[in-house]
Enzyme design. Structure first.
Site, PDB file in Angstrom:
ATOM      1  N   ASP A 107       0.822  -1.214   0.000  1.00  0.00           N
ATOM      2  CA  ASP A 107       0.000   0.000   0.000  1.00  0.00           C
ATOM      3  C   ASP A 107       0.855   1.262   0.000  1.00  0.00           C
ATOM      4  O   ASP A 107       0.646   2.161   0.816  1.00  0.00           O
ATOM      5  CB  ASP A 107      -0.948  -0.007   1.212  1.00  0.00           C
ATOM      6  CG  ASP A 107      -1.844  -1.242   1.223  1.00  0.00           C
ATOM      7  OD1 ASP A 107      -1.306  -2.338   1.367  1.00  0.00           O
ATOM      8  OD2 ASP A 107      -3.067  -1.095   1.103  1.00  0.00           O
ATOM      9  N   ASP A 141      -1.534  -2.519  -4.074  1.00  0.00           N
ATOM     10  CA  ASP A 141      -1.852  -1.087  -3.987  1.00  0.00           C
ATOM     11  C   ASP A 141      -0.592  -0.257  -4.253  1.00  0.00           C
ATOM     12  O   ASP A 141       0.142   0.096  -3.347  1.00  0.00           O
ATOM     13  CB  ASP A 141      -2.508  -0.711  -2.648  1.00  0.00           C
ATOM     14  CG  ASP A 141      -3.964  -1.151  -2.582  1.00  0.00           C
ATOM     15  OD1 ASP A 141      -4.468  -1.713  -3.574  1.00  0.00           O
ATOM     16  OD2 ASP A 141      -4.587  -0.921  -1.531  1.00  0.00           O
ATOM     17  N   ASN A 182      -6.714  -3.741  -4.475  1.00  0.00           N
ATOM     18  CA  ASN A 182      -7.961  -3.137  -4.968  1.00  0.00           C
ATOM     19  C   ASN A 182      -7.704  -1.836  -5.734  1.00  0.00           C
ATOM     20  O   ASN A 182      -8.468  -1.490  -6.638  1.00  0.00           O
ATOM     21  CB  ASN A 182      -8.949  -2.889  -3.820  1.00  0.00           C
ATOM     22  CG  ASN A 182      -8.346  -2.096  -2.692  1.00  0.00           C
ATOM     23  OD1 ASN A 182      -7.287  -2.464  -2.175  1.00  0.00           O
ATOM     24  ND2 ASN A 182      -8.993  -1.015  -2.302  1.00  0.00           N
ATOM     25  N   HIS A 221      -3.527  -9.535  -1.023  1.00  0.00           N
ATOM     26  CA  HIS A 221      -3.756  -8.150  -0.606  1.00  0.00           C
ATOM     27  C   HIS A 221      -4.631  -8.010   0.637  1.00  0.00           C
ATOM     28  O   HIS A 221      -4.321  -7.281   1.561  1.00  0.00           O
ATOM     29  CB  HIS A 221      -4.325  -7.327  -1.768  1.00  0.00           C
ATOM     30  CG  HIS A 221      -4.399  -5.866  -1.447  1.00  0.00           C
ATOM     31  ND1 HIS A 221      -3.272  -5.100  -1.212  1.00  0.00           N
ATOM     32  CD2 HIS A 221      -5.456  -5.032  -1.272  1.00  0.00           C
ATOM     33  CE1 HIS A 221      -3.626  -3.864  -0.930  1.00  0.00           C
ATOM     34  NE2 HIS A 221      -4.945  -3.792  -0.939  1.00  0.00           N
ATOM     35  N   HIS A 248     -11.640  -2.185   7.037  1.00  0.00           N
ATOM     36  CA  HIS A 248     -11.642  -3.373   6.167  1.00  0.00           C
ATOM     37  C   HIS A 248     -11.836  -4.663   6.962  1.00  0.00           C
ATOM     38  O   HIS A 248     -11.364  -5.724   6.546  1.00  0.00           O
ATOM     39  CB  HIS A 248     -10.339  -3.471   5.356  1.00  0.00           C
ATOM     40  CG  HIS A 248     -10.073  -2.278   4.489  1.00  0.00           C
ATOM     41  ND1 HIS A 248     -10.968  -1.820   3.561  1.00  0.00           N
ATOM     42  CD2 HIS A 248      -8.990  -1.459   4.408  1.00  0.00           C
ATOM     43  CE1 HIS A 248     -10.447  -0.772   2.950  1.00  0.00           C
ATOM     44  NE2 HIS A 248      -9.261  -0.531   3.446  1.00  0.00           N
TER      45      HIS A 248
HETATM   46 FE   LIG Z   1      -6.076  -2.028  -0.480  1.00  0.00          FE
END
Ligand SMILES: [Fe+2]
Length: 467
Positions: A165, A193, A230, A315, A325
């Site tokens: 990320d 990410d 994502n 991920h 999340h």
């Molecule tokens: Fe993510």
């Protein structure tokens, strides 16, 4: 009645001393500041007409004798070749240099048109050897190098960096510079990410270019093993962008065919003493899907006599106690956790949650709807789950943990950082997590990991050590 009262007093006492039934929640409080992207011109294109940029490499085959070299030429397609040679040989004079031709692609995204994106696979390299390579022609020629890994084998030491990320904020820069300043990392396990271009209007794809330039000083010199997150989906039906992973798949190539995968979103490589499996949290993984079938086959191909360390990258984490999340990875856990336990996976690295967390070795595979066994229990055959989505992106920290800390959670802290996985031999690896606010040699979390196949003992942890 008495026992109920004594239980209540016990829990009251517990809450006063701040003890939970789980592991440690770090008391380190990170000063928060706004998460903003570095400007587009923070990492300008190199000078000169059509100069090659955004250079990045990754492993190009199953065992580490090939490298995929990727780069972008902004204006013209040609030259689309890379020249490369072994250290100490043929460094002077063009006739001794090897040449590999790239596969070149471009794409459009809303009102953006990409440059020419080149991917050249250089093959049949020697193991454990320094290579130089050059891109571009004349006064825009740029020079880089990489070292191939040693031949795959059970006691081959090797050191991986781990980042997730990342994005391109000032915090991202701190994480990245921290990692670059550590000479130990030989290859990067990146858990998804990348650029966060999709957080900008119309998924401003110039942010993909900027990110490629930002990370070039590492990605051009050591392989980054890519996982899709994502933020790689780039789905925007309102501007008629309906093809999932379009920018990512054009820009980042991986050797998926070498592990008999039908998609670059899931694949595996062997490197030194590690077998690394990359999964896609955002592709179908139900029974009979290509990813499901492939993973089942790939786990059977793992040979612990050759690669003692079995590592999975994905991920969306399966074990994470942050409110952000929360349980998004649960359905994939239900599908595959029993396989990971049967296969004695050593470590699962995930990102997505912008915080750091390391689990205990637990599994939750006994549940069958009627038996009530629906909680994680200690399991010496289970992986340790590490959430390292703390690269430092535009979305900021996930600083809201569930309370009390659950028993599966070994250590957690809301800070930015990266990790180093230092594999020493078939039984031992030293794992450290490095918080951005500390100097690089400080490990805010550290653990000697014991291999699940050769030495399945319980690990002891120790925080804040110098390495
Ligand atoms: Fe993510």
């Amino acid at each position: 009645m008495t026992s109920i009262w004594s239980l209540m007093v016990f829990f009251l006492l517990l809450s006063i001393v701040g003890v939970s039934n789980g592991g440690l929640t770090s008391r380190y409080i990170r000063k928060s500041r706004p998460s903003i992207d570095m400007p587009l011109d923070a990492f300008p294109s190199p000078k000169g007409f059509n100069a090659p940029e955004q250079v990045h490499i990754t492993q190009g085959d199953y065992v580490g004798r090939s490298v995929i070299i990727s780069w972008v030429t902004p204006i013209k397609k040609y030259p689309n070749t890379v020249r490369y040679w072994e250290d100490g040989k043929h460094g002077h004079g063009h006739k001794h240099k090897h040449i590999a031709r790239a596969i070149t692609t471009t794409y459009r995204y809303y009102n953006y048109t990409s440059g020419f994106i080149h991917h050249a696979t250089v093959k049949r390299l020697k193991y454990d050897t320094l290579y130089f390579y050059e891109l571009g022609r004349g006064n825009v020629t740029r020079h880089f190098s990489f070292k191939t890994p040693p031949e795959v084998g059970p006691d081959v030491p090797y050191t991986f960096g781990v980042i997730g990320d990342l994005g391109q904020t000032y915090d991202s820069n701190q994480t990245f510079e921290h990692y670059v300043s550590n000479p130990k990392g030989q290859a990067m396990l990146f858990v998804g990410d990348l650029s966060y271009a999709d957080n900008h209007p119309f998924h401003d794809n110039r942010k993909w270019d900027a990110w490629g330039r930002f990370v070039e000083k590492s990605t051009a010199y050591q392989p980054w093993i890519w996982t899709a997150g994502n933020h790689e989906l780039d789905l925007a039906p309102d501007i008629e962008e309906n093809q999932p992973f379009k920018p990512y798949l054009h820009r980042y190539h991986v050797p998926h065919k070498a592990s008999q995968s039908t998609s670059p979103l899931w694949y595996a490589i062997k490197r030194a003493s590690a077998h690394i499996i990359v999964l896609s949290s955002y592709s179908a993984y139900g029974k009979y899907t290509p990813q499901y079938n492939w993973l089942q086959q790939e786990l059977q191909r793992v040979n612990r006599y050759e690669t003692p360390w079995l590592i999975v990258l994905l991920h969306s984490p399966w074990y994470n106690s942050n409110n952000y999340h929360y349980m998004e990875g649960e359905s994939m856990r239900v599908m595959f956790e029993s396989w990971f336990v049967q296969s004695k996976v050593d470590i699962v690295f995930a990102g997505h949650v912008h915080s750091y967390e390391r689990s205990e070795r637990v599994s939750n595979v006994k549940y069958n709807i009627t038996n009530g066994l629906s909680f994680p229990v200690k399991d010496p055959s289970a992986p340790i789950y590490i959430t390292i989505g703390d690269g430092g992106n535009i979305e900021g920290l996930a600083n809201n943990f569930t309370e009390p800390q659950p028993s599966y959670s070994g250590f957690r802290e809301a800070s930015f950082g990266h990790a180093i996985l230092d594999i020493r031999n078939r039984t031992h690896a030293y794992y450290t997590w490095h918080r951005n606010q500390d100097s690089e040699p400080v490990a805010a979390d550290s653990i000697w990991l014991y291999n699940r196949y050769y030495f399945p003992q319980e690990e002891k942890t120790g925080a804040s050590t110098m390495v």
